[in-house]
Design an enzyme around this catalytic site. Structure first.
Site, PDB file in Angstrom:
ATOM      1  N   SER A  74      -1.483  -7.133 -12.642  1.00  0.00           N
ATOM      2  CA  SER A  74      -0.116  -7.408 -12.199  1.00  0.00           C
ATOM      3  C   SER A  74       0.513  -8.658 -12.790  1.00  0.00           C
ATOM      4  O   SER A  74       1.707  -8.891 -12.592  1.00  0.00           O
ATOM      5  CB  SER A  74      -0.062  -7.470 -10.668  1.00  0.00           C
ATOM      6  OG  SER A  74      -0.189  -6.173 -10.140  1.00  0.00           O
ATOM      7  N   GLN A 123       1.290   1.982  -4.798  1.00  0.00           N
ATOM      8  CA  GLN A 123       0.923   2.759  -5.982  1.00  0.00           C
ATOM      9  C   GLN A 123       1.744   4.040  -6.077  1.00  0.00           C
ATOM     10  O   GLN A 123       2.137   4.616  -5.058  1.00  0.00           O
ATOM     11  CB  GLN A 123      -0.568   3.143  -5.938  1.00  0.00           C
ATOM     12  CG  GLN A 123      -1.533   1.987  -5.753  1.00  0.00           C
ATOM     13  CD  GLN A 123      -1.617   1.062  -6.955  1.00  0.00           C
ATOM     14  OE1 GLN A 123      -0.891   1.210  -7.935  1.00  0.00           O
ATOM     15  NE2 GLN A 123      -2.521   0.098  -6.895  1.00  0.00           N
ATOM     16  N   TYR A 151       5.230  -5.497  -1.437  1.00  0.00           N
ATOM     17  CA  TYR A 151       4.768  -5.527  -2.832  1.00  0.00           C
ATOM     18  C   TYR A 151       4.433  -4.115  -3.302  1.00  0.00           C
ATOM     19  O   TYR A 151       3.700  -3.386  -2.623  1.00  0.00           O
ATOM     20  CB  TYR A 151       3.545  -6.430  -2.911  1.00  0.00           C
ATOM     21  CG  TYR A 151       3.018  -6.686  -4.304  1.00  0.00           C
ATOM     22  CD1 TYR A 151       3.631  -7.628  -5.119  1.00  0.00           C
ATOM     23  CD2 TYR A 151       1.912  -5.998  -4.789  1.00  0.00           C
ATOM     24  CE1 TYR A 151       3.141  -7.889  -6.385  1.00  0.00           C
ATOM     25  CE2 TYR A 151       1.410  -6.251  -6.054  1.00  0.00           C
ATOM     26  CZ  TYR A 151       2.031  -7.195  -6.851  1.00  0.00           C
ATOM     27  OH  TYR A 151       1.544  -7.448  -8.113  1.00  0.00           O
ATOM     28  N   ASN A 186       3.929  -1.542  -6.996  1.00  0.00           N
ATOM     29  CA  ASN A 186       4.031  -1.153  -8.405  1.00  0.00           C
ATOM     30  C   ASN A 186       5.160  -0.152  -8.607  1.00  0.00           C
ATOM     31  O   ASN A 186       5.832  -0.161  -9.643  1.00  0.00           O
ATOM     32  CB  ASN A 186       2.719  -0.531  -8.877  1.00  0.00           C
ATOM     33  CG  ASN A 186       1.593  -1.538  -8.979  1.00  0.00           C
ATOM     34  OD1 ASN A 186       1.830  -2.731  -9.140  1.00  0.00           O
ATOM     35  ND2 ASN A 186       0.359  -1.063  -8.877  1.00  0.00           N
TER      36      ASN A 186
END
EC number: 3.5.2.6
Length: 381
Positions: free
Chosen positions: A84, A140, A170, A172
């Site tokens: 990350s 994800q 948080y 992705n």
């Protein structure tokens, strides 16, 4: 090598102590070794590369094996998966696109992906994607999302848990989509835009999204439960966690982000500043584009505890900084990163001209990384 005269110089170190003599190269090496050697033993890390930027100058240190089976040592050229920490490259590239006038953070997401017709996307801006505040996008993207059609289906069927901007979670799938959409007006792929607009101008010649064949020899093996692994391909992987780099290039990356005044390309210089601007406050942390910042000076506990997954991955109330506050030199700017077989950490304090890069071919707990970095930088004050 440092000049002897430099060793006698005094520098102000208000945050940890009053005055301290400038450190010699050997003293820096001793400080780093005293922290990293026991860390590697405790965490059973096969190999590490560390760069310390002290008074603006990089110092490099390597230990252990990049490839156990083939007995390849870690070198200054060894490529590590950044995980990350790749998001900081995404943030700067996005900032560059803003500086070029190609995108605005206030733009609706649907401007760049009109196929997102679901009502839930009304009111979600690029800012929300870039800063994990869209309303609860997941950490994800599911493994069964393997192409662009499936990706659209995934986003079309996602339902927010909160209104945009209420909480930071948080993800992705959030910043990854930001990176993909931010380069659309350029007409380039994400990898091409990153290479042309960020990597080449900063002379990061050993930083890759796709590691070319002639660089494979330097690509470290990651290790998970003692077995060698590399990151698996996935949708929006380049944008969220797909960069590989060497300790030399990562030191250069820190230097550019710590002081962009030497960056010749004006849009890139502005992009670096925009990535460290403060868009939301979450507790005592400020969210930038990829980068996360805390006011300096600070207590070690605030960054160490804040890096724990229980905090870092929690849905926490976000307070918008409107208008966004420009980059603050008195900041601890940092980012952790992991893949299945690698663990990385980058931190710097622009006001102190001080920074650190820690690259390992094993993932290990974030608080351990942050504490090690803190201990090293504290002694270099």
């Amino acid at each position: 090598m440092m000049k002897k005269s430099l060793c006698c110089a005094l520098l102000l170190t208000a945050s940890f102590s009053t005055f301290a003599a400038a450190k010699t190269e050997q003293q820096i090496a001793d400080i780093v070794n005293r922290t990293i050697t026991p860390l590697m033993q405790e965490q059973a890390i096969p190999g590490m590369a560390v760069a310390v930027i002290y008074q603006g100058k990089p110092y490099y240190f390597t230990w252990g094996k990049a490839d156990i089976a083939n007995n390849h040592p870690v070198t200054q050229q060894t490529l590590f998966e950044l995980g990350s920490v790749s998001k900081t490259f995404n943030g700067v590239l996005g900032g560059d696109a803003i500086a070029r006038g190609e995108i605005k953070l206030s733009d609706p997401v649907t401007k760049y992906w009109p196929e997102l017709t679901g009502k839930q996307w009304q009111g979600i801006r690029l800012l929300h994607l870039a800063t994990y505040t869209a309303g609860g996008l997941p950490l994800q993207i599911p493994d069964d999302v393997r192409d662009k059609a499936a990706l659209l289906h995934f986003y079309q069927n996602w339902q927010p848990q909160w209104t945009p901007g209420a909480k930071r979670l948080y993800a992705n799938s959030s910043i990854g989509l930001f990176g993909a959409l931010a380069v659309k007006p350029s007409g380039m792929s994400y990898e091409e835009a990153m290479t042309r607009r960020v990597l080449q101008p900063l002379k990061l010649a050993h930083t890759w999204i796709t590691v070319p064949q002639n660089e494979q020899k330097d690509y470290a093996r990651g290790y998970r439960e003692g077995k060698p692994v590399h990151v698996s391909p996935g949708q929006l992987d380049a944008e969220a966690y797909g960069v590989k780099s060497s300790v030399i290039d990562m030191a250069r990356w820190v230097q550019a982000n710590m002081d962009a005044s030497h960056v010749q390309e004006k849009t890139l210089q502005q992009g670096i500043a925009l990535a460290q601007s403060r868009y939301w406050r979450i507790g005592d942390m400020y969210q930038g584009l990829g980068w996360e910042m805390l006011n300096w000076p600070l207590k070690a506990d605030s960054i160490i505890n804040g890096s724990d997954s229980k905090v870092a991955l929690a849905a926490l109330p976000a307070v918008e900084v409107n208008p966004p506050a420009p980059a603050v030199k008195a900041s601890w700017v940092h980012k952790t990163g992991s893949t299945g077989g690698f663990g990385s950490y980058v931190a710097f304090v622009p006001e102190k001209n001080l920074g650190i890069v820690m690259l390992a071919n094993k993932s290990y707990p974030n608080p351990v990384r942050v504490e090690a970095a803190w201990r090293i930088l504290e002694k270099l004050q």
